[in-house]
Design an enzyme around this catalytic site. Sequence first.
Site, mmCIF file in Angstrom:
data_model
loop_
_atom_site.group_PDB
_atom_site.id
_atom_site.type_symbol
_atom_site.label_atom_id
_atom_site.label_comp_id
_atom_site.label_asym_id
_atom_site.label_seq_id
_atom_site.Cartn_x
_atom_site.Cartn_y
_atom_site.Cartn_z
ATOM 1 N N PHE A 1 -10.978 0.847 -7.039
ATOM 2 C CA PHE A 1 -9.780 0.814 -7.892
ATOM 3 C C PHE A 1 -9.426 -0.611 -8.289
ATOM 4 C CE2 PHE A 1 -5.173 0.872 -8.664
ATOM 5 C CZ PHE A 1 -5.102 1.894 -9.612
ATOM 6 N N VAL B 1 -17.965 5.460 -5.069
ATOM 7 C CA VAL B 1 -16.877 6.419 -4.827
ATOM 8 C C VAL B 1 -17.505 7.769 -4.509
ATOM 9 C CG1 VAL B 1 -14.843 7.552 -5.770
ATOM 10 C CG2 VAL B 1 -15.358 5.177 -6.418
ATOM 11 N N THR C 1 -9.916 15.559 -1.359
ATOM 12 C CA THR C 1 -8.844 15.486 -2.345
ATOM 13 C C THR C 1 -9.389 14.941 -3.665
ATOM 14 O OG1 THR C 1 -8.260 13.254 -1.660
ATOM 15 C CG2 THR C 1 -7.143 15.087 -0.536
ATOM 16 N N HIS D 1 -8.893 12.133 -5.058
ATOM 17 C CA HIS D 1 -8.784 10.675 -5.206
ATOM 18 C C HIS D 1 -9.892 10.109 -6.079
ATOM 19 C CE1 HIS D 1 -11.816 10.885 -1.987
ATOM 20 N NE2 HIS D 1 -12.223 9.739 -2.486
HETATM 21 N N1 RBF Z 1 -12.564 3.127 -2.786
HETATM 22 C C1 RBF Z 1 -13.877 3.170 -3.063
HETATM 23 O O1 RBF Z 1 -14.433 2.186 -3.541
HETATM 24 N N2 RBF Z 1 -14.603 4.301 -2.800
HETATM 25 C C2 RBF Z 1 -14.048 5.438 -2.278
HETATM 26 O O2 RBF Z 1 -14.774 6.418 -2.068
HETATM 27 C C3 RBF Z 1 -12.653 5.409 -1.992
HETATM 28 N N3 RBF Z 1 -12.053 6.500 -1.473
HETATM 29 C C4 RBF Z 1 -10.707 6.464 -1.271
HETATM 30 C C5 RBF Z 1 -10.057 7.630 -0.804
HETATM 31 C C6 RBF Z 1 -8.691 7.630 -0.632
HETATM 32 C C7 RBF Z 1 -8.016 8.884 -0.161
HETATM 33 C C8 RBF Z 1 -7.951 6.463 -0.925
HETATM 34 C C9 RBF Z 1 -6.442 6.444 -0.754
HETATM 35 C C10 RBF Z 1 -8.579 5.330 -1.351
HETATM 36 C C11 RBF Z 1 -9.958 5.316 -1.546
HETATM 37 N N4 RBF Z 1 -10.614 4.155 -2.000
HETATM 38 C C12 RBF Z 1 -11.943 4.207 -2.267
HETATM 39 C C13 RBF Z 1 -9.898 2.875 -2.108
HETATM 40 C C14 RBF Z 1 -9.348 2.595 -3.490
HETATM 41 O O3 RBF Z 1 -10.396 2.217 -4.388
HETATM 42 C C15 RBF Z 1 -8.335 1.430 -3.405
HETATM 43 O O4 RBF Z 1 -8.962 0.302 -2.814
HETATM 44 C C16 RBF Z 1 -7.102 1.761 -2.595
HETATM 45 O O5 RBF Z 1 -6.539 2.984 -3.039
HETATM 46 C C17 RBF Z 1 -6.036 0.633 -2.708
HETATM 47 O O6 RBF Z 1 -5.607 0.497 -4.048
#
Ligand code: RBF
Length: 158
Positions: free
Chosen positions: A66, A90, A95, A97
């Site tokens: 993100f 990712v 969920t 997300h």
């Molecule tokens: N960031 C990733 O790069 N890959 C993921 O698979 C991933 N899964 C996440 C799942 C959840 C439930 C949450 C809350 C965040 C996830 N993030 C993941 C982190 C996201 O990219 C980000 O760093 C955080 O939400 C903070 O803004």
Amino acid sequence: MATSLQHLDSYDASNFIDISAKRFGLVVADWNRTLTEVLSNGAYETLLKHGAVAENIFRNTVPGTFELTLGAQLLAQHDEIDAVICLGVVIRGDTKHDDYINHAVAQGLTTVGLKFNKPVIFGVVTTNTLEQAQDRAGGKLGNKGTEAAVAAIQMLGF
Ligand code: RBF
């Protein structure tokens, strides 16, 4: 098109421009680090292989995919940076997300590229399972980091 049918691992480098004076920003998500490191190394080695100079490759880490958008913007705003390569993994969970992250980052990176008129490459592996991600991060389907670097070089020659 399924990535198993289409990938840039077998690319034609004969028409690549000279990138020895180009400066690259690499933005790498720390989430799923084992895999994003493979993507990052693939991108880095590919840039070197095609003539980039190590001192001209600036690697930065962000917490998760993100955050790639802001990381890309902070690099792309510098006139000295010619292209930004963004790498993340990712994996779908229980969920939604992944949907929110993937759409936000795809849109965000597009916006940054258009805002600064330079290549901002979407090197995010988005899969249903860990195994599918491993296949694309140095596994049987190649390395999406390599492909992201190739895309950056190709766009610099556009
Ligand atoms: N960031 C990733 O790069 N890959 C993921 O698979 C991933 N899964 C996440 C799942 C959840 C439930 C949450 C809350 C965040 C996830 N993030 C993941 C982190 C996201 O990219 C980000 O760093 C955080 O939400 C903070 O803004």
